[in-house]
Design a protein around this motif. Structure first.
Motif, mmCIF file in Angstrom:
data_model
loop_
_atom_site.group_PDB
_atom_site.id
_atom_site.type_symbol
_atom_site.label_atom_id
_atom_site.label_comp_id
_atom_site.label_asym_id
_atom_site.label_seq_id
_atom_site.Cartn_x
_atom_site.Cartn_y
_atom_site.Cartn_z
ATOM 1 N N ALA A 169 1.947 3.014 -2.896
ATOM 2 C CA ALA A 169 1.055 4.110 -3.820
ATOM 3 C C ALA A 169 1.411 5.315 -3.267
ATOM 4 O O ALA A 169 0.329 5.830 -3.413
ATOM 5 C CB ALA A 169 -0.754 3.470 -3.682
ATOM 6 N N GLY A 170 1.938 5.440 -2.208
ATOM 7 C CA GLY A 170 2.172 6.826 -1.941
ATOM 8 C C GLY A 170 1.552 6.981 -0.797
ATOM 9 O O GLY A 170 2.212 8.359 0.125
ATOM 10 N N ILE A 171 1.175 5.965 -0.085
ATOM 11 C CA ILE A 171 0.664 6.036 1.828
ATOM 12 C C ILE A 171 1.638 5.841 1.954
ATOM 13 O O ILE A 171 2.223 4.650 2.370
ATOM 14 C CB ILE A 171 -0.947 5.470 1.907
ATOM 15 N N PRO A 172 2.122 6.579 3.614
ATOM 16 C CA PRO A 172 2.813 6.742 4.609
ATOM 17 C C PRO A 172 2.639 5.054 5.264
ATOM 18 O O PRO A 172 1.882 4.794 5.105
ATOM 19 C CB PRO A 172 3.110 7.098 4.920
ATOM 20 N N SER A 173 3.049 3.983 5.619
ATOM 21 C CA SER A 173 2.789 2.257 5.938
ATOM 22 C C SER A 173 2.288 2.786 7.605
ATOM 23 O O SER A 173 1.522 2.229 7.855
ATOM 24 C CB SER A 173 3.692 1.748 5.747
ATOM 25 N N VAL B 237 -5.380 3.690 9.957
ATOM 26 C CA VAL B 237 -6.613 3.716 10.347
ATOM 27 C C VAL B 237 -6.854 2.609 10.418
ATOM 28 O O VAL B 237 -8.187 1.544 9.974
ATOM 29 C CB VAL B 237 -5.765 3.405 8.276
ATOM 30 N N GLN C 215 0.610 5.709 8.586
ATOM 31 C CA GLN C 215 -0.775 5.950 8.580
ATOM 32 C C GLN C 215 -1.653 5.035 7.732
ATOM 33 O O GLN C 215 -2.898 4.699 8.872
ATOM 34 C CB GLN C 215 -0.879 6.994 6.866
ATOM 35 N N VAL C 216 -1.427 3.571 7.259
ATOM 36 C CA VAL C 216 -2.202 2.956 7.098
ATOM 37 C C VAL C 216 -2.728 1.849 7.788
ATOM 38 O O VAL C 216 -4.062 1.473 8.434
ATOM 39 C CB VAL C 216 -1.556 2.231 6.016
ATOM 40 N N ILE D 153 0.865 -1.674 0.237
ATOM 41 C CA ILE D 153 -0.075 -0.203 0.129
ATOM 42 C C ILE D 153 0.668 1.568 -0.248
ATOM 43 O O ILE D 153 0.387 2.088 -0.972
ATOM 44 C CB ILE D 153 -0.748 -0.214 0.975
ATOM 45 N N SER D 154 1.715 0.946 0.674
ATOM 46 C CA SER D 154 2.980 2.519 0.954
ATOM 47 C C SER D 154 2.992 2.935 -0.658
ATOM 48 O O SER D 154 3.907 3.609 -0.924
ATOM 49 C CB SER D 154 3.932 2.216 1.653
#
Length: 148
Positions: free
Chosen positions: A46-50, A56, A52-53, A43-44
């Motif tokens: 795709a540019g989303i910091p791990s 969530v 933050q994932v 997921i990271s």
């Protein structure tokens, strides 16, 4: 990609069990388990910091517990829906029934549109020729627990 399977011989519980006491059934062969950390890494990408994932995901677990405990169904986008399923011991009269007769609820998952499509598009590939071994070369056994 395809789901790999093997054939295992099991007792036939169908209507034709007298003429065919045993039949061959498909059993999936699972490869590696995709761990949570691996998913976070993907997921990271795709540019989303791990972190933050992970935050969530942790919050989603809390919210799922909260809403399921309140008797609500939880829709998780195209992923699917979650709800509690109940079972209980029976009673003859309503007066004899108590909540202690209700078993621990199970969580029922109903796939959403994206997963239903993935399921529909699944292809299969036979992996093993032998129908009577479980990988340990023990004839007639499979990986299901034996109930005596």
């Amino acid at each position: 990609m395809s789901v790999k399977y093997r054939l295992v011989e099991r007792i036939n519980l169908g209507k034709d069990q007298e003429e065919n006491p045993k039949k061959l059934y498909a059993q999936p062969i699972y490869s590696d388990l995709v761990g949570f950390e691996e998913l976070l890494g993907e997921i990271s990408e795709a540019g989303i910091p791990s972190n933050q994932v992970k935050g969530v995901a942790d919050r989603m677990v809390h919210l799922f517990r909260k809403h399921l405990a309140a008797g609500r169904r939880v829709q998780f986008g195209e992923f699917g829906n979650f709800r509690y399923g109940l079972g209980s011991t029976g009673s003859v009269t309503e007066e004899e029934f108590s909540t202690s007769m209700i078993k621990t609820p199970r969580i029922i998952f109903s796939p959403g549109s994206a997963l239903r499509k993935a399921r529909k598009d699944t292809s299969f590939e036979k992996k093993e020729v032998s129908t009577t071994t479980n990988g340990n070369d023990k004839p007639g056994e499979d990986d299901r627990p034996v109930i005596e």
